[in-house]
Scaffold this active site. Structure first.
Site, PDB file in Angstrom:
ATOM      1  N   GLU A 108      50.692 -15.191 -34.621  1.00 27.27           N
ATOM      2  CA  GLU A 108      50.923 -16.511 -34.028  1.00 27.27           C
ATOM      3  C   GLU A 108      49.834 -17.525 -34.393  1.00 27.27           C
ATOM      4  OE1 GLU A 108      53.502 -17.602 -32.570  1.00 27.27           O
ATOM      5  OE2 GLU A 108      52.848 -19.428 -31.549  1.00 27.27           O
ATOM      6  N   HIS A 118      29.197 -13.335 -47.935  1.00 31.10           N
ATOM      7  CA  HIS A 118      28.434 -14.513 -47.551  1.00 31.10           C
ATOM      8  C   HIS A 118      29.012 -15.207 -46.316  1.00 31.10           C
ATOM      9  CE1 HIS A 118      26.489 -18.522 -49.114  1.00 31.10           C
ATOM     10  NE2 HIS A 118      26.650 -18.547 -47.821  1.00 31.10           N
TER      11      HIS A 118
END
Lengths: 228, 228, 228, 228
Positions: free
Chosen positions: C136, C193
């Site tokens: 959703e 990262h």
């Protein structure tokens, strides 16, 4: 003896260290730790002959000092009973701790506590205690009532586990038996339910409760990672 | 030399950057991060020739500036010693960091730190360091004392691990040995216990401690997901 | 062109919606979410022709409006440059987002973002995008620049992943390439990262960043539970 | 009937227990619990014949009382409609709960709720309910509408799961069917989406929502640890 329902002077104080204020502050903290989700858990402080008890079925993070029940420790009669609130079903369990010298008793539904009761049952059966050693945080737990100092790093920490019952007050007998069988313990785990932790003072009960929760979480994480 | 027990002017300041105020603020933050659960962990700041140290056995999130111990760095005598509190057993370890140029030293019981010491032991034995590379957050750690700049993304971050001892102060010798064997490190892990992290300044010690904790957590999550 | 180092009127405002105030508020929030641990991450807002950028290497939860860098969007010159602070290495990446119509760009080191980049690499190789459907929360992400409305429940959400580089600014070229190859994306993941997320407005960048982080966490939890 | 767009007296009150104030306070709490990430989730309170509803597409932790929509329960017309905001797509679902006697209905995107819908589907198929027993926190959930008291420790808690649809309002029919098939339930899970929880009062809806989330989290953790 008549219960003074309006005995507000017992719980109104500008002193942040007053038991009625401390219980509210503790419960706000416990809410953020996930220990008193919904209306679960409870906290009680003994101050001289007065027992201060958080009510049942309330949002613990929103409690006010005037929500507190106050009981006379000697005759177990309520000195203050908020008319719109229900007394805590944990009351006889708190009293069991006070009868053994505690100054404060905390009951949480910590998920880490519940999970270790399930892990211990699966791996060692329903008779086993939770047991751990060689974790620094063990040093946050005292050796036992009347014994000086805290457990050492090489000591073994043992917390008894009792079976849950349909009604909270029915835990009293097995809690007391566990206290007698483990006279040095400051906590009893309740399977599929949570934990009762007590201490000589409010500070000790609270920090011991935190140390135990830390240890339970670490034990669960170690299990998950396949660590012994 | 007489200890001035009432040397309150050493810790009372309206400046939020005063070491006594900073230690309280840091410890509140560390409490919410789960680093100083119970009464665990500790923090110390060196400011010129004064060492400010959080006391032992207190609720770290509730500490007040007046709870601080202050030591003279040169002669290691207390300039201020709150009579109702115990000095931190971490004191000689903090001093070891200050002797190597640190301005602040932080000791936590972070569960991620404890878990990596256990994972390293299981996979590589008790002699191994924690070692990781190619994670961006490594760039939050400086190259080493007297070296300009921080580690790069392709550098390897190594944190030595020492074995825990029964008493905190007995860690001093092995901590100092680890510092000598790893002159570039700003942190030493203690097996089954936690970590000591230091930095040139309060800000550096705190942000390096955060960066390391992030890296430890990531390393544990990677292990859990079966990532190399 | 002379840089006005004291151009304080650019960042001082009592309006909580002023970009310099918003960046500080966002970064405090991101700190509690674990997105800008240590001094990691960054945030930038474009307001007309002014680019407001959080500095490099600071504790993001303690930033003050006067810590902000301000750049002229047209000539890429600093209008305000705090003398004691370093400009963010993310600046060229933020500008790349502004060049594509963004009003705000957020860079986090979220562990969930890092973990999905590692899971995707292991399971699908270094060329693969993160891809998910039938959750959703996907509906929190817009369809793409110039397209009306947000993704639907049956749409597939794709976030490109670029490889990390030694220096943050060297990511610019591959970030721009990923933006061109995925013109509808509002985010680019950086392997090992973190992530860059942008949006038409501050509110959109922030809520899209939250929605993505939610989705990444859910994806990691699903992997852990062996769910497809 | 004319919509009074400036009907501010409906939402302005200095009483912290006013529905417009309560919704804002609840949503701030839900944000920190991760239930309304991005702009997800929603909350509605019925107070006599007025329905107060949080708007769609806003940052839930920043909502103000003046952001509220107010609807007449009897004729389903808006009494107050902020011109710059969109009404919540959850409105017909909230009304379905109010038609069954609820005083408050909460919709969250809790990840624990989403994960249990996926675990139930994998292990028991798309027709199955979430079902659990012998966990103390079950006692936080009432037996059912018109029945006195809460579930007991030995009772089984069952929460129906409905399939997600492309548009939130299209869930209404299957939500109503689930309510009819499970007349005692106070919650319906939505696969890959979240949960709707309602209660007789604001306090009950909120604490039941917390208790359920606790139970879902525990169920996921038990699965992870291989506990039955």
């Amino acid at each position: 003896m008549a219960v003074r329902e309006d005995a507000d002077q017992l719980v109104r104080s500008t002193d942040s260290q007053h038991p009625a204020n401390l219980i509210c502050e503790l419960c706000r903290k416990f809410y953020t730790l996930g220990w008193v989700t919904g209306t679960g858990g409870g906290t009680s402080i003994r101050h001289n002959d007065h027992i201060f008890i958080a009510p049942s079925g309330v949002q613990k993070e929103l409690m006010q000092p005037t929500d507190m029940f106050v009981m006379d420790y000697n005759n177990r009669q309520y000195l203050r009973k908020p008319t719109t609130l229900k007394p805590s079903a944990c009351t006889p369990l708190f009293l069991a701790a006070f009868d053994r010298g505690a100054g404060c008793c905390i009951h949480t539904h910590s998920q880490w506590a519940v999970l270790v009761t399930l892990l211990v049952e699966r791996d060692f059966g329903t008779k086993a205690c939770f047991e751990i050693e060689r974790i620094e945080q063990i040093k946050g737990i005292p050796k036992g009532r009347g014994k000086a100092g805290n457990l050492g790093y090489h000591d073994s920490l043992r917390i008894p586990i009792i079976e849950n019952t349909a009604h909270e007050e029915d835990l009293t007998e097995s809690l007391e038996k566990a206290m007698e069988a483990h006279p040095d313990t400051y906590a009893v785990l309740v399977r599929r339910h949570g934990i009762y932790v007590w201490g000589d003072s409010v500070q000790k009960a609270k920090t011991q409760c935190e140390s135990l929760d830390y240890i339970f979480q670490l034990a669960v994480e170690m299990k998950r990672l396949g660590l012994p």
